[in-house]
Design an enzyme around this catalytic site. Structure first.
Site, short mmCIF file in Angstrom:
data_model
loop_
_atom_site.label_atom_id
_atom_site.label_comp_id
_atom_site.label_asym_id
_atom_site.label_seq_id
_atom_site.Cartn_x
_atom_site.Cartn_y
_atom_site.Cartn_z
N HIS A 38 0.63 -5.02 9.86
CA HIS A 38 1.74 -4.12 9.51
C HIS A 38 1.60 -2.82 10.30
CE1 HIS A 38 4.31 -1.41 7.26
NE2 HIS A 38 4.93 -2.49 6.84
N GLY A 57 11.20 2.52 6.50
CA GLY A 57 11.29 3.66 5.59
C GLY A 57 12.19 4.77 6.09
N GLU A 74 1.86 0.15 9.55
CA GLU A 74 1.08 1.23 8.93
C GLU A 74 -0.41 0.98 9.16
OE1 GLU A 74 3.15 0.90 5.21
OE2 GLU A 74 4.92 1.65 6.24
N ASN A 78 7.26 -6.00 -0.14
CA ASN A 78 6.02 -5.32 0.23
C ASN A 78 6.00 -4.01 -0.54
OD1 ASN A 78 3.91 -3.98 1.42
ND2 ASN A 78 4.88 -3.76 3.44
N GLU A 86 9.21 -5.88 12.76
CA GLU A 86 9.43 -4.64 12.01
C GLU A 86 9.39 -3.46 12.98
OE1 GLU A 86 8.51 -5.13 7.56
OE2 GLU A 86 6.73 -4.38 8.55
N SER A 132 13.91 -0.92 6.51
CA SER A 132 15.10 -0.40 5.82
C SER A 132 16.10 -1.49 5.43
CB SER A 132 15.76 0.71 6.64
OG SER A 132 14.89 1.82 6.76
N LYS A 166 3.73 -1.89 -0.85
CA LYS A 166 2.89 -0.84 -0.25
C LYS A 166 2.02 -0.20 -1.34
CE LYS A 166 6.21 -0.39 3.42
NZ LYS A 166 6.79 0.42 4.48
#
Ligand code: PGA
Length: 257
Positions: free
Chosen positions: A100, A178, A102, A9, A172, A218, A11
């Site tokens: 996701h 991250g 985000e 991904n 996730e 991560s 991003k």
């Protein structure tokens, strides 16, 4: 046996020249092993949507599949800035990441909206990767399971017995994305087992055995083996560590048992 999926991904990173160089580097590392790898795993890259055409070209002749990071649920219409399922299909996109964190937490996507996207992807035969995950606060409050099960139940609203086999899930945990703080293999395995339990309850054993559940948050070349060798962890959704050819190539070659 479920094939593992190692998914990148990207991003909102890279421009086309960088993307081409990254794919060339990756292919140099994995194309020669692709016959060996093909037996038990698949590889997918989800670039920013504007780079889908360039990445589709760079992947020509490779077994690496093309994914999208999001999409709208309608086929067309007055939705400024959005991308439709037929647009993705026309470039050979086979997978789409939906829900996701985000998008849930930065852009405020609701379970209801995410569910519409899941149904649209299934209708267009694009494999939805429905992401679920608890925030740091929810994790600390011991509410992880409750949160992910609710997101899953709502995300699967209206998904038929026929369709469920054509989708994937991704656990996730938001606190792991991250952050360099990965869930332990045991932590992830226990959530994955519970998610699979929901598929078993709502559908049946055959479907529960079929649906792949990825872990994301991560994942690196150093921790991927211990995560994806767990029986209920069917692969990884990789952000930061997918942006370098050598680290993602190592992830693609992860030990699966
Ligand atoms: P990360 O992102 O690997 O950089 O933590 C994973 C993701 O958000 O899909």
């Amino acid at each position: 046996m479920r094939k593992k999926l190692l998914a990148a991904n990207w991003k909102m990173n890279l421009v086309p020249t960088e993307a081409r160089a990254l794919i060339a580097g990756l292919r140099a590392e994995i194309d020669r092993d692709s016959a060996a790898l093909a037996g038990d795993r698949e590889v997918m890259i989800a670039p920013p949507s504007i780079m889908i055409p360039a990445v589709a070209q760079a992947l020509a002749g490779s077994s690496i599949m093309l994914g999208a990071q999001n999409m709208h649920f309608d086929d067309k219409g007055a939705f400024t800035g959005e991308i439709s399922p037929p647009m993705l299909k026309s470039y050979g996109v086979t997978h789409v990441i939906l829900g996701h964190s985000e998008h849930r937490h930065v852009f405020g996507e609701s379970d209801e909206l995410i569910n519409k996207k899941v149904l649209a992807a299934l209708k267009h035969r694009i494999i939805p990767i429905l992401c679920v995950g608890e925030t740091h606060e929810e994790h600390d409050a011991g509410r992880a399971l409750e949160v992910v099960l609710r997101q899953l139940e709502r995300g699967l609203e209206g998904v038929s017995h026929e369709a469920i086999g054509g989708m994937m899930l991704a656990y996730e945990p938001v606190w792991a994305i991250g952050s360099g703080r990965t869930a332990t293999p045991a932590q992830a395995e226990s959530i994955h087992g519970a998610l699979r339990g929901v598929i078993l309850e709502r559908y049946d054993r055959q479907r529960a055995d079929l649906v792949r559940i990825l872990y994301g948050g991560s994942v690196t070349a150093d921790n991927v083996d211990s995560l994806i060798s767990k029986p209920d962890i069917d692969g990884a959704l990789v952000g930061g560590a997918s942006l370098k050819a050598d680290s993602f190539a190592r992830i693609v070659k992860a030990r699966t048992h």
